[in-house]
Design a protein around this motif. Structure first.
Motif, short mmCIF file in Angstrom:
data_model
loop_
_atom_site.label_atom_id
_atom_site.label_comp_id
_atom_site.label_asym_id
_atom_site.label_seq_id
_atom_site.Cartn_x
_atom_site.Cartn_y
_atom_site.Cartn_z
N ARG A 71 0.91 -1.04 0.03
CA ARG A 71 0.01 0.13 0.16
C ARG A 71 0.91 1.32 -0.08
NH1 ARG A 71 -5.39 1.26 1.78
NH2 ARG A 71 -5.56 3.35 2.32
N ASP A 72 0.58 2.00 -1.11
CA ASP A 72 1.55 3.28 -1.10
C ASP A 72 0.77 4.52 -0.67
OD1 ASP A 72 3.13 5.53 -1.89
OD2 ASP A 72 3.88 4.47 -3.54
N ASP A 73 0.62 4.79 0.51
CA ASP A 73 -0.31 6.18 1.02
C ASP A 73 0.17 7.24 0.46
OD1 ASP A 73 -1.74 4.19 2.63
OD2 ASP A 73 -0.39 4.67 4.26
N ALA A 74 1.45 7.82 0.12
CA ALA A 74 1.62 8.82 -0.52
C ALA A 74 1.12 8.86 -1.97
CB ALA A 74 3.12 9.17 -0.80
N TYR A 75 0.99 7.72 -2.64
CA TYR A 75 0.47 7.68 -4.12
C TYR A 75 -0.83 7.74 -3.97
CZ TYR A 75 0.15 6.09 -8.90
OH TYR A 75 -0.30 6.34 -10.40
N ASN A 76 -1.56 7.14 -3.09
CA ASN A 76 -3.14 7.30 -2.85
C ASN A 76 -3.45 8.66 -2.50
OD1 ASN A 76 -2.89 4.58 -3.19
ND2 ASN A 76 -3.54 3.95 -1.18
N GLN A 77 -2.73 9.35 -1.67
CA GLN A 77 -3.02 10.75 -1.48
C GLN A 77 -2.95 11.67 -2.58
OE1 GLN A 77 -0.35 12.85 1.27
NE2 GLN A 77 -2.21 14.26 1.68
N ALA A 78 -1.80 11.23 -3.55
CA ALA A 78 -1.68 12.24 -4.86
C ALA A 78 -2.93 11.93 -5.53
CB ALA A 78 -0.60 11.81 -5.58
N ILE A 79 -3.38 10.67 -5.75
CA ILE A 79 -4.70 10.56 -6.61
C ILE A 79 -5.90 11.22 -5.85
CG2 ILE A 79 -6.25 8.38 -7.11
CD1 ILE A 79 -3.67 6.64 -7.13
N GLU A 80 -5.92 11.05 -4.53
CA GLU A 80 -6.95 11.88 -3.97
C GLU A 80 -7.06 13.38 -4.12
OE1 GLU A 80 -7.20 10.95 0.31
OE2 GLU A 80 -6.87 8.87 -0.15
N GLU A 81 -5.84 13.93 -4.23
CA GLU A 81 -5.88 15.37 -4.78
C GLU A 81 -5.96 15.73 -5.95
OE1 GLU A 81 -5.06 17.97 -2.76
OE2 GLU A 81 -4.58 16.82 -0.96
N ALA A 82 -5.69 14.66 -6.84
CA ALA A 82 -6.05 14.98 -8.52
C ALA A 82 -7.71 14.88 -8.81
CB ALA A 82 -5.45 13.81 -9.11
N VAL A 83 -8.18 13.76 -7.85
CA VAL A 83 -9.70 13.86 -8.03
C VAL A 83 -10.25 14.97 -7.27
CG1 VAL A 83 -11.44 12.35 -7.55
CG2 VAL A 83 -9.74 11.25 -8.25
N CYS A 84 -9.75 15.42 -6.33
CA CYS A 84 -10.57 16.58 -5.55
C CYS A 84 -10.48 17.88 -6.35
CB CYS A 84 -9.95 17.03 -4.17
SG CYS A 84 -10.27 15.75 -2.95
#
Length: 171
Positions: free
Chosen positions: A32-45
């Motif tokens: 699980r890559d939490d930093a990558y997941n957060q990057a995706i969340e930022e892009a979606v937001c």
């Protein structure tokens, strides 16, 4: 290569897709890559926040490509025009100052919320490329033996990760 696509209307519909998306990524990367997941969340937001139809009616598409050594997630939405090349130039100007270049982006931004989204995206991936008008952002990361324990946050290391795509060419 594996290819997955999700489409939804409104930011509130991202929740159920988010779980499926993170499960796909964790299976592909074996961690699980939490930093990558957060990057995706930022892009979606950002896709929802700046959508022409507003966050509740934004039509958002997420495209995932899993290759043998990398994963890319592209987030697309019809947004208000954004001059990605001008933004890239402003980021690159930070590299000219040795003090700024060596700063942590959090120290540079300070307490302001301005532009934190791109910094979180850059911290969470190996590179990103943004459509020259801001309609799509693609986040690319390498599949590693394990998740990176400490994300890179130094401006001098992050700015070169920001690329612009214009007419199919990455600048």
């Amino acid at each position: 290569m594996q290819y997955h696509q999700f489409e939804f209307i409104g930011l509130e519909r991202f929740g159920p897709i988010q779980e499926k998306l993170y499960t796909l990524l964790e299976q592909a990367m074996t961690y699980r890559d939490d930093a990558y997941n957060q990057a995706i969340e930022e892009a979606v937001c950002n896709a929802a926040r700046y959508a022409l139809d507003g966050p509740k009616k934004a039509f958002i598409t997420i495209v995932i490509q899993v290759m043998p050594s990398t994963v890319s997630v592209q987030v697309l939405s019809r947004t208000h025009p954004f001059d990605a090349k001008a933004y890239q130039k402003s980021l690159q100007a930070l590299l000219e100052d040795p003090v700024t270049r060596n700063m942590d982006w959090g120290d540079y931004v300070g307490l302001s919320d301005a532009s934190t989204g791109f910094w979180y995206m850059l911290t969470g991936c190996d590179y990103l490329y943004l459509d020259s008008h801001g309609q799509a952002v693609t986040l690319v990361t390498s599949i590693r033996d394990h998740a990176e324990p400490v994300p890179v946050t130094r401006i001098g290391a992050l700015v070169p990760r920001f690329l612009v795509r214009e007419n199919g060419v990455i600048l």
